[in-house]
Design an enzyme around this catalytic site. Structure first.
Site, short mmCIF file in Angstrom:
data_model
loop_
_atom_site.label_atom_id
_atom_site.label_comp_id
_atom_site.label_asym_id
_atom_site.label_seq_id
_atom_site.Cartn_x
_atom_site.Cartn_y
_atom_site.Cartn_z
N LEU A 115 29.80 24.56 -10.97
CA LEU A 115 30.65 23.46 -10.38
C LEU A 115 31.96 23.17 -11.45
O LEU A 115 31.66 23.44 -12.57
CB LEU A 115 29.89 22.43 -10.17
CG LEU A 115 28.44 22.48 -9.36
CD1 LEU A 115 27.96 21.10 -9.41
CD2 LEU A 115 28.63 23.15 -8.25
N CYS A 116 33.12 23.32 -10.90
CA CYS A 116 34.27 23.03 -11.49
C CYS A 116 34.39 24.29 -12.55
O CYS A 116 34.33 25.37 -12.64
CB CYS A 116 34.27 21.67 -11.94
SG CYS A 116 36.03 21.07 -12.60
N SER A 117 34.63 23.59 -13.89
CA SER A 117 34.85 24.37 -14.99
C SER A 117 33.53 25.17 -15.47
O SER A 117 33.77 25.88 -16.56
CB SER A 117 35.49 23.41 -16.19
OG SER A 117 34.50 22.51 -16.26
#
Length: 336
Positions: A115-117
């Site tokens: 998720l995301c980074s």
């Protein structure tokens, strides 16, 4: 685009979320909210859930939250699905022990989500090699610089590569988690969880993750445009030429194009087409309407028109798309 695996509950229902010091609270919370809450309405076959510490010592999340875990990286070895929330910094090294645990999990067939980074962790473990992936738009340059061989996909909410799945910005993590439920248990289950979350049940992964300005400058015209969007969504079966859209929004056609780009990141015609395809997908997934009626209900004047636009986005014709989402379907797995 559709995922590569045929839908159906996973054999191993244990979802393990990785926690670490400096944990990104929101992304972690998304995984907990989707996979970790009791959902008796889903029956006995729902996911099991655990939190695994990536490192020893007290674990603090953003906002001063302290995290209690269920175990260490040994839990990753047992998981059917591993979720890696956003990493603590794009320049922060990823512990080799975590990388090794993720590689071992992938080697035995576990699904890995970032998720995301969190994509930085998957990249460090080598799990994105030869696969398409995405991350938050602000991190693209940093991820590409650190791992120049990656195939990064811009302006999408998430990328499903079958075993490895990556989400863009924080809220896109919810979209990816709901997408996985849709893969595993079908659209009704995903819609039920989305309803409890009070979020849209299905934002397709191909939607852009970044728009220049999400709300038009002028408050009055912005509210008028928002009302126009709602009006169109409620009556997709009708004809919506640009001139009619402009009249509904009380603006010129030139002003309409400008406001659409400001509000939704695309011109009116492209937005209308995306809405029609999205609604067609919902109808194919959740109703038994004949394909001809689905096409008319969303504003396509013929089945070939629906087939053309659906195939461009999913690689599947309407009947094949419907069959793929039906758990009782005997259709072959869709192409990548």
């Amino acid at each position: 685009m559709p995922d590569r695996a045929r839908p159906g509950p996973p054999a191993n229902r244990l979802v393990v979320v990785v926690a670490y010091d400096g944990l990104c609270t929101f992304e972690f919370g998304c995984a907990v909210e989707v996979f970790g809450l009791p959902r008796p309405e889903m029956g006995e076959g729902w996911y099991r859930f655990a939190v695994a510490a990536a490192e020893p010592g007290p674990l603090r999340a953003a906002g001063g939250v302290r995290v209690l875990v269920d175990g260490g990286l040994d839990l990753v070895e047992q998981a059917g699905t591993v979720v890696v929330p956003g990493w603590r910094g794009t320049t922060e090294p990823v512990p080799e022990a975590l990388c090794a645990a993720l590689r071992a999990a992938a080697a035995r067939g576990a699904r890995i989500l970032s998720l995301c980074s969190g994509a930085f962790v998957l990249a460090a473990a080598g799990l994105l090699d030869g696969r398409r992936a995405t991350t938050h738009w602000r991190h693209f340059e940093a991820l590409a610089a650190r791992h120049p061989g990656l195939t990064l996909v811009h302006d999408v909410l998430y990328v499903d590569e079958g075993q490895v799945l990556t989400a863009a910005g924080s809220a896109a993590g919810l979209d990816l988690c709901l997408h996985l439920i849709r893969r595993d248990f079908g659209p009704d289950a995903a819609n039920s969880v989305a309803e409890r979350l009070v979020v849209p049940p299905h934002r397709d992964g191909s939607r852009v993750q970044r728009v220049t300005r999400p709300v038009p400058r002028e408050r009055s015209s912005g509210s008028r445009l928002a009302a126009t969007l709602d009006r169109v969504r409620e009556s997709l079966a009708e004809d919506w030429p640009v001139a009619r859209l402009a009249a509904e929004a009380a603006t010129s056609t030139r002003g309409l194009h400008r406001r659409f780009r400001e509000a939704v990141g695309m011109p009116p015609g492209a937005w209308l087409l995306e809405e029609r395809v999205a609604r067609a997908r919902d109808l194919l997934e959740t109703t038994a309407l004949p394909v001809e009626e689905v096409a008319l209900a969303v504003g396509f004047r013929s089945v070939p028109a629906l087939r053309l636009h659906l195939r461009r986005r999913t690689g599947l014709a309407p009947s094949a798309y419907r069959g793929w989402f039906r758990r009782e379907s005997a259709a072959a797995s869709p192409p990548a």
